[in-house]
Design a protein around this motif. Structure first.
Motif, mmCIF file in Angstrom:
data_model
loop_
_atom_site.group_PDB
_atom_site.id
_atom_site.type_symbol
_atom_site.label_atom_id
_atom_site.label_comp_id
_atom_site.label_asym_id
_atom_site.label_seq_id
_atom_site.Cartn_x
_atom_site.Cartn_y
_atom_site.Cartn_z
ATOM 1 N N ALA A 154 0.836 -1.206 0.000
ATOM 2 C CA ALA A 154 0.000 0.000 0.000
ATOM 3 C C ALA A 154 0.869 1.255 0.000
ATOM 4 C CB ALA A 154 -0.927 -0.006 1.208
ATOM 5 N N ARG A 155 1.938 1.235 0.797
ATOM 6 C CA ARG A 155 2.846 2.381 0.829
ATOM 7 C C ARG A 155 3.533 2.573 -0.514
ATOM 8 N NH1 ARG A 155 5.613 1.169 6.745
ATOM 9 N NH2 ARG A 155 3.998 2.177 8.020
ATOM 10 N N SER A 156 3.925 1.453 -1.130
ATOM 11 C CA SER A 156 4.591 1.535 -2.428
ATOM 12 C C SER A 156 3.654 2.106 -3.487
ATOM 13 C CB SER A 156 5.076 0.145 -2.846
ATOM 14 O OG SER A 156 5.675 0.181 -4.119
ATOM 15 N N GLN A 157 2.395 1.654 -3.466
ATOM 16 C CA GLN A 157 1.431 2.157 -4.438
ATOM 17 C C GLN A 157 1.175 3.651 -4.232
ATOM 18 O OE1 GLN A 157 -2.049 -0.304 -4.136
ATOM 19 N NE2 GLN A 157 -0.937 -2.181 -4.637
ATOM 20 N N LEU A 158 1.108 4.066 -2.964
ATOM 21 C CA LEU A 158 0.904 5.484 -2.677
ATOM 22 C C LEU A 158 2.081 6.317 -3.176
ATOM 23 C CD1 LEU A 158 -0.724 7.744 -1.376
ATOM 24 C CD2 LEU A 158 0.378 7.203 0.812
ATOM 25 N N ASN A 159 3.290 5.817 -2.936
ATOM 26 C CA ASN A 159 4.477 6.529 -3.415
ATOM 27 C C ASN A 159 4.498 6.598 -4.941
ATOM 28 O OD1 ASN A 159 5.465 7.024 -0.846
ATOM 29 N ND2 ASN A 159 6.670 5.125 -0.785
ATOM 30 N N ASP A 160 4.096 5.484 -5.586
ATOM 31 C CA ASP A 160 4.061 5.481 -7.054
ATOM 32 C C ASP A 160 3.086 6.537 -7.577
ATOM 33 O OD1 ASP A 160 5.905 3.474 -7.106
ATOM 34 O OD2 ASP A 160 4.498 1.875 -7.643
ATOM 35 N N ARG A 161 1.918 6.607 -6.945
ATOM 36 C CA ARG A 161 0.922 7.593 -7.395
ATOM 37 C C ARG A 161 1.454 9.016 -7.241
ATOM 38 N NH1 ARG A 161 -2.957 3.981 -5.062
ATOM 39 N NH2 ARG A 161 -2.995 5.175 -3.121
ATOM 40 N N LYS A 162 2.157 9.262 -6.134
ATOM 41 C CA LYS A 162 2.717 10.599 -5.919
ATOM 42 C C LYS A 162 3.745 10.941 -6.994
ATOM 43 C CE LYS A 162 2.101 10.790 -0.882
ATOM 44 N NZ LYS A 162 2.792 10.840 0.431
ATOM 45 N N GLU A 165 1.948 11.706 -10.234
ATOM 46 C CA GLU A 165 1.297 13.015 -10.163
ATOM 47 C C GLU A 165 2.309 14.139 -10.353
ATOM 48 O OE1 GLU A 165 -1.941 13.863 -9.959
ATOM 49 O OE2 GLU A 165 -2.331 11.732 -10.258
#
Length: 212
Positions: A154-162, A165
Motif C-alpha cells: 500500500a505504501r509503495s502504491q501510494l508513493n508510485d501515485r505521488k 502526479e
C-alpha cells in the motif's frame, strides 16, 4: 489416523550447559527439566531440530547459514539479552520466534511480543502441548507477515501515485498540457520503453532535477 510429522527445521537457542551439576539449585534443576520437556515434545511431534546454539556473537552467522523455519529461545530468567540477540539476528530475514522461559514477569511478556516473538511460554508446558503452541506461533507469524506485506504494498502504491502526479504536473507546466494529455504522454512513453509508469515518471523527475 495420526497427523503427518511437521517438516519445520528448528533451531534452539539455549544456555551452553543444559545439564545441571551436583551443586545445582532449584532454579537450575527447573530450567533443565523445562529444556528436557521441550526437546521431548519436539521430537515426539516429529520436528527436525537442526541445531542447538548458544547466544553468542556467532549466532547471527550460524542462523544465516542454517536458515531455519522457526527459532525457539529456551531461556532462563532475565532472557532479555538473549531475545534481543535473536531478534537482531533475524532482522533482515524474519522468522517466527517462540520463547520458552521461567520468567513470568508480565512486563517482559509485553516487550517480547513487541520485539517480534510469536509465542511466549512460561515454564510448565507439557511435551504434548509443544506442537499446538508452535502451530499457533506459525499461524500468527504468517498472518503478521501477510499484513506487513500488504502495508508495504500500500505504501509503495501510494508513493508510485505521488511520483506519477509529480511527473504529470511537470509535463503540464512545461508543455502546457491538460492532465489527461500529460497522463497519456507518460503512459505511451512507459509502454514504448517497457517500463512501469512510476519508474518512467521517476526517471523523468530525476532528469528534470539534474538539468534544472
Amino acid at each position: 489416523m495420526a497427523e503427518p510429522a511437521p517438516s519445520l527445521r528448528i533451531v534452539i537457542i539455549a544456555p551452553e550447559s543444559l545439564t545441571p551439576g551436583p551443586d545445582a539449585d532449584a532454579e537450575d534443576l527447573g530450567a533443565a527439566e523445562r529444556s528436557r520437556s521441550l526437546r521431548i515434545g519436539l521430537l515426539e511431534s516429529g520436528y527436525n531440530i537442526v541445531a542447538v546454539l548458544p547466544s553468542d556473537m556467532f549466532m547471527p552467522e550460524r542462523l544465516a547459514q542454517i536458515q531455519p523455519d522457526l527459532i525457539i529461545v529456551d531461556a532462563e530468567s532475565q532472557a532479555r539479552d538473549t531475545l534481543e540477540h535473536v531478534v537482531m539476528a533475524t532482522r533482515d530475514a524474519r522468522r517466527p520466534i517462540v520463547l520458552f522461559t521461567d520468567d513470568d514477569d508480565t512486563t517482559n511478556v509485553r516487550e517480547a511480543i513487541a520485539a517480534g516473538v510469536s509465542a511466549y511460554v512460561v515454564a510448565g508446558l507439557a511435551p504434548a502441548r509443544v506442537k499446538p503452541v508452535l502451530d499457533v506461533a506459525m499461524a500468527r507469524f504468517q498472518v503478521e507477515e501477510s499484513m506487513r506485506r500488504e502495508l508495504a504494498d500500500a505504501r509503495s502504491q501510494l508513493n508510485d501515485r505521488k511520483v506519477v502526479e509529480r511527473a504529470k504536473g511537470l509535463l503540464m507546466h512545461r508543455h502546457g498540457l491538460s492532465e489527461p494529455e500529460a497522463y497519456s504522454r507518460l503512459r505511451k512513453a512507459a509502454m514504448d520503453k517497457g517500463l512501469k509508469l512510476a519508474d518512467l515518471s521517476q526517471r523523468m523527475l530525476d532528469a528534470a532535477d539534474l538539468l534544472g
